[in-house]
Design a protein around this motif. Structure first.
Motif, PDB file in Angstrom:
ATOM      1  N   SER A   1      44.942  50.962  50.536  1.00  0.00           N
ATOM      2  CA  SER A   1      44.689  52.134  49.632  1.00  0.00           C
ATOM      3  C   SER A   1      44.510  51.691  48.349  1.00  0.00           C
ATOM      4  O   SER A   1      43.619  52.338  47.584  1.00  0.00           O
ATOM      5  N   SER A   2      45.177  50.695  47.885  1.00  0.00           N
ATOM      6  CA  SER A   2      45.113  50.367  46.452  1.00  0.00           C
ATOM      7  C   SER A   2      43.863  49.877  46.266  1.00  0.00           C
ATOM      8  O   SER A   2      43.191  50.037  45.081  1.00  0.00           O
ATOM      9  N   VAL A   3      43.287  48.896  47.091  1.00  0.00           N
ATOM     10  CA  VAL A   3      41.961  48.093  46.998  1.00  0.00           C
ATOM     11  C   VAL A   3      40.777  49.423  46.871  1.00  0.00           C
ATOM     12  O   VAL A   3      40.095  49.594  46.062  1.00  0.00           O
ATOM     13  N   SER A   4      40.836  50.229  47.933  1.00  0.00           N
ATOM     14  CA  SER A   4      39.883  51.371  47.904  1.00  0.00           C
ATOM     15  C   SER A   4      40.040  52.255  46.719  1.00  0.00           C
ATOM     16  O   SER A   4      38.814  52.488  46.137  1.00  0.00           O
ATOM     17  N   HIS A   5      41.315  52.506  46.266  1.00  0.00           N
ATOM     18  CA  HIS A   5      41.236  53.239  44.674  1.00  0.00           C
ATOM     19  C   HIS A   5      40.776  52.540  43.791  1.00  0.00           C
ATOM     20  O   HIS A   5      39.853  52.963  42.947  1.00  0.00           O
ATOM     21  N   PHE A   6      41.061  51.054  43.725  1.00  0.00           N
ATOM     22  CA  PHE A   6      40.629  50.349  42.625  1.00  0.00           C
ATOM     23  C   PHE A   6      39.170  50.295  42.342  1.00  0.00           C
ATOM     24  O   PHE A   6      38.484  50.479  41.447  1.00  0.00           O
ATOM     25  N   PHE A   7      38.540  50.144  43.504  1.00  0.00           N
ATOM     26  CA  PHE A   7      36.867  49.925  43.503  1.00  0.00           C
ATOM     27  C   PHE A   7      36.074  51.233  43.325  1.00  0.00           C
ATOM     28  O   PHE A   7      35.148  51.536  42.788  1.00  0.00           O
ATOM     29  N   ALA A   8      36.913  52.414  43.922  1.00  0.00           N
ATOM     30  CA  ALA A   8      36.389  53.795  43.702  1.00  0.00           C
ATOM     31  C   ALA A   8      36.363  54.148  42.380  1.00  0.00           C
ATOM     32  O   ALA A   8      35.708  55.166  41.968  1.00  0.00           O
ATOM     33  N   ASN A   9      37.283  53.597  41.666  1.00  0.00           N
ATOM     34  CA  ASN A   9      37.385  54.111  40.175  1.00  0.00           C
ATOM     35  C   ASN A   9      36.914  53.031  39.315  1.00  0.00           C
ATOM     36  O   ASN A   9      36.972  52.901  38.086  1.00  0.00           O
ATOM     37  N   GLY A  10      35.806  52.273  39.684  1.00  0.00           N
ATOM     38  CA  GLY A  10      34.988  51.369  38.854  1.00  0.00           C
ATOM     39  C   GLY A  10      35.390  50.022  38.693  1.00  0.00           C
ATOM     40  O   GLY A  10      34.904  49.326  38.147  1.00  0.00           O
ATOM     41  N   GLY A  11      36.387  49.555  39.439  1.00  0.00           N
ATOM     42  CA  GLY A  11      36.802  47.986  39.546  1.00  0.00           C
ATOM     43  C   GLY A  11      35.631  47.266  39.818  1.00  0.00           C
ATOM     44  O   GLY A  11      34.963  47.633  40.737  1.00  0.00           O
ATOM     45  N   LYS A  12      35.453  46.141  39.441  1.00  0.00           N
ATOM     46  CA  LYS A  12      34.188  45.235  39.650  1.00  0.00           C
ATOM     47  C   LYS A  12      34.788  43.955  40.604  1.00  0.00           C
ATOM     48  O   LYS A  12      34.087  43.439  41.178  1.00  0.00           O
ATOM     49  N   GLY A  13      36.119  43.726  40.326  1.00  0.00           N
ATOM     50  CA  GLY A  13      36.379  42.188  41.059  1.00  0.00           C
ATOM     51  C   GLY A  13      38.009  42.236  40.959  1.00  0.00           C
ATOM     52  O   GLY A  13      38.770  42.619  40.175  1.00  0.00           O
TER      53      GLY A  13
ATOM     54  N   GLY B   1      27.264  47.676  47.072  1.00  0.00           N
ATOM     55  CA  GLY B   1      28.590  48.335  47.240  1.00  0.00           C
ATOM     56  C   GLY B   1      29.558  47.684  47.995  1.00  0.00           C
ATOM     57  O   GLY B   1      30.875  48.199  48.205  1.00  0.00           O
ATOM     58  N   SER B   2      28.956  46.833  48.881  1.00  0.00           N
ATOM     59  CA  SER B   2      30.018  46.077  49.530  1.00  0.00           C
ATOM     60  C   SER B   2      31.018  45.086  48.846  1.00  0.00           C
ATOM     61  O   SER B   2      30.765  44.803  47.744  1.00  0.00           O
ATOM     62  N   LEU B   3      32.012  44.516  49.898  1.00  0.00           N
ATOM     63  CA  LEU B   3      32.666  43.727  49.091  1.00  0.00           C
ATOM     64  C   LEU B   3      32.701  42.044  49.553  1.00  0.00           C
ATOM     65  O   LEU B   3      32.770  41.881  50.791  1.00  0.00           O
ATOM     66  N   LEU B   4      32.525  41.223  48.799  1.00  0.00           N
ATOM     67  CA  LEU B   4      32.513  39.774  49.183  1.00  0.00           C
ATOM     68  C   LEU B   4      33.641  39.052  48.895  1.00  0.00           C
ATOM     69  O   LEU B   4      34.293  39.306  47.771  1.00  0.00           O
ATOM     70  N   GLY B   5      34.133  38.627  50.002  1.00  0.00           N
ATOM     71  CA  GLY B   5      35.545  37.912  49.857  1.00  0.00           C
ATOM     72  C   GLY B   5      35.382  36.373  49.680  1.00  0.00           C
ATOM     73  O   GLY B   5      34.635  35.719  50.591  1.00  0.00           O
ATOM     74  N   ASP B   6      35.917  35.743  48.916  1.00  0.00           N
ATOM     75  CA  ASP B   6      35.940  34.225  48.788  1.00  0.00           C
ATOM     76  C   ASP B   6      37.194  33.669  48.364  1.00  0.00           C
ATOM     77  O   ASP B   6      38.220  34.368  48.503  1.00  0.00           O
ATOM     78  N   ASN B   7      37.414  32.278  48.769  1.00  0.00           N
ATOM     79  CA  ASN B   7      38.652  31.704  48.563  1.00  0.00           C
ATOM     80  C   ASN B   7      38.441  30.483  47.500  1.00  0.00           C
ATOM     81  O   ASN B   7      37.653  29.655  47.791  1.00  0.00           O
ATOM     82  N   THR B   8      39.026  30.722  46.377  1.00  0.00           N
ATOM     83  CA  THR B   8      38.582  29.601  45.329  1.00  0.00           C
ATOM     84  C   THR B   8      39.828  28.626  45.018  1.00  0.00           C
ATOM     85  O   THR B   8      39.711  27.974  44.323  1.00  0.00           O
TER      86      THR B   8
END
Ligand code: NAP
Length: 276
Positions: free
Chosen positions: A48-60, A97-104
């Protein structure tokens, strides 16, 4: 007016995270306009926190303990290094609008070891202590350096064996318990357990380090960690902690989000000078 781009790190506990400071320094250095904050998010709150973050303009987002595996499940697409590690520490909003996951984490460790500290990995015998999320993220990049061998040793032995088995097609790798390390010698020992956080060290046999050995603790603190002190006591040529890795993995995430690579040297020096 266009809103300022928003980034954050999610984790629990998070209040001691240095990531907001590091990304603020990156943004100032590269003249990027953004905000980056730390948010206390536990596993139950993650989706829910991730969805809320990106729905409210979060970029990364950066995701840290205990959320990296959840982030891996949540990402719509993953890079190969993230796919294999089954852990994601960086989520990046894509134009569709999709989310790319990476491991740095892996590239962060290797950049610090090889570029900042000139530690050679090719043809070396390497030991990783620990079989948790951090260990997962660094195995593939280490194998890709053509090490002579890689051993994963863990308190819970099955986890080390299973983790090593996931990477057998990528190089010479074995999993075992700490007791199985007797009579073996390593050129580089990487502590990817969280034992330093409780001022402990995994039980290691004597003479486990070859001449000119190097120790690297993924953990870091204002004082040398227990594992860094163990390395110093065992007269390694370098006994390093994970502050450089922290900055380098953050720089890679910043590059993924902004397309600009910060110069890390001056930022590592600044953070080092602040801890005396
Ligand atoms: P994790 O998934 O919780 O895994 C913890 C690992 O530590 C497990 O293998 C666990 O063994 C082992 N362990 C815990 N306490 C131990 C002890 N007292 N003695 C021996 N083994 C012990 O944690 P993680 O995400 O992999 O993180 C590990 C460490 O890496 C942490 O200190 C973290 O801060 C650090 N880290 C640093 C960076 C950086 O940028 N510098 C990045 C990522 C992680 P069992 O499986 O037997 O429980």
């Amino acid at each position: 007016m266009t809103p300022i781009d928003h980034y954050a790190v999610f984790g629990s506990p998070i209040k001691h995270s240095k990531s907001p400071r590091i990304h603020k320094l990156f943004a100032e250095q590269t003249l990027q306009s953004l905000i980056y904050d730390a948010q206390e998010v536990n596993a139950e709150q993650f989706s829910s926190s991730v969805s809320h973050f990106f729905a409210n303009g979060g970029k990364g987002l950066n995701c840290t303990l205990p959320l990296k595996e959840l982030a891996w499940r949540f990402a719509d697409k993953k890079t190969e290094r993230a796919e294999l590690s089954k852990a994601v520490n960086t989520l990046a909003l894509q134009p569709d609008g999709s989310l790319l996951g990476d491991n740095t984490d892996g590239v962060g460790l290797l950049t610090d070891l090889m570029n900042n500290h000139l530690v050679k990995l090719k043809d070396q015998n390497v030991l990783i202590l620990g079989a948790g999320g951090a260990s997962r993220g660094i195995i593939l990049p280490i194998l890709e350096q053509n090490v002579a061998s890689l051993v994963i040793a863990n308190r819970t032995i099955d986890k080390a064996i299973n983790l090593a088995n996931e990477f057998v097609h990528k190089g010479a790798i074995n999993g075992c318990g700490f007791d199985d390390l007797a009579h073996q010698q390593f050129d580089l020992i990487i502590n990817a357990t969280s034992s330093s956080l409780s001022n402990e060290i995994p039980p290691l046999p004597e003479n486990i380090l070859s001449n000119n050995g190097v120790c690297y603790d993924l953990a870091y603190g204002n004082e040398p960690t227990s594992f860094v002190r163990w390395g110093q006591k065992n007269k390694v040529i370098k006994s390093l902690d994970g502050l450089g890795m922290l900055v380098e993995q953050a720089a890679e995430a910043f590059f993924i989000w902004r397309g600009v690579r910060p110069i890390t040297k001056e930022i590592i020096e600044l953070l080092n000078s602040e801890r005396g």
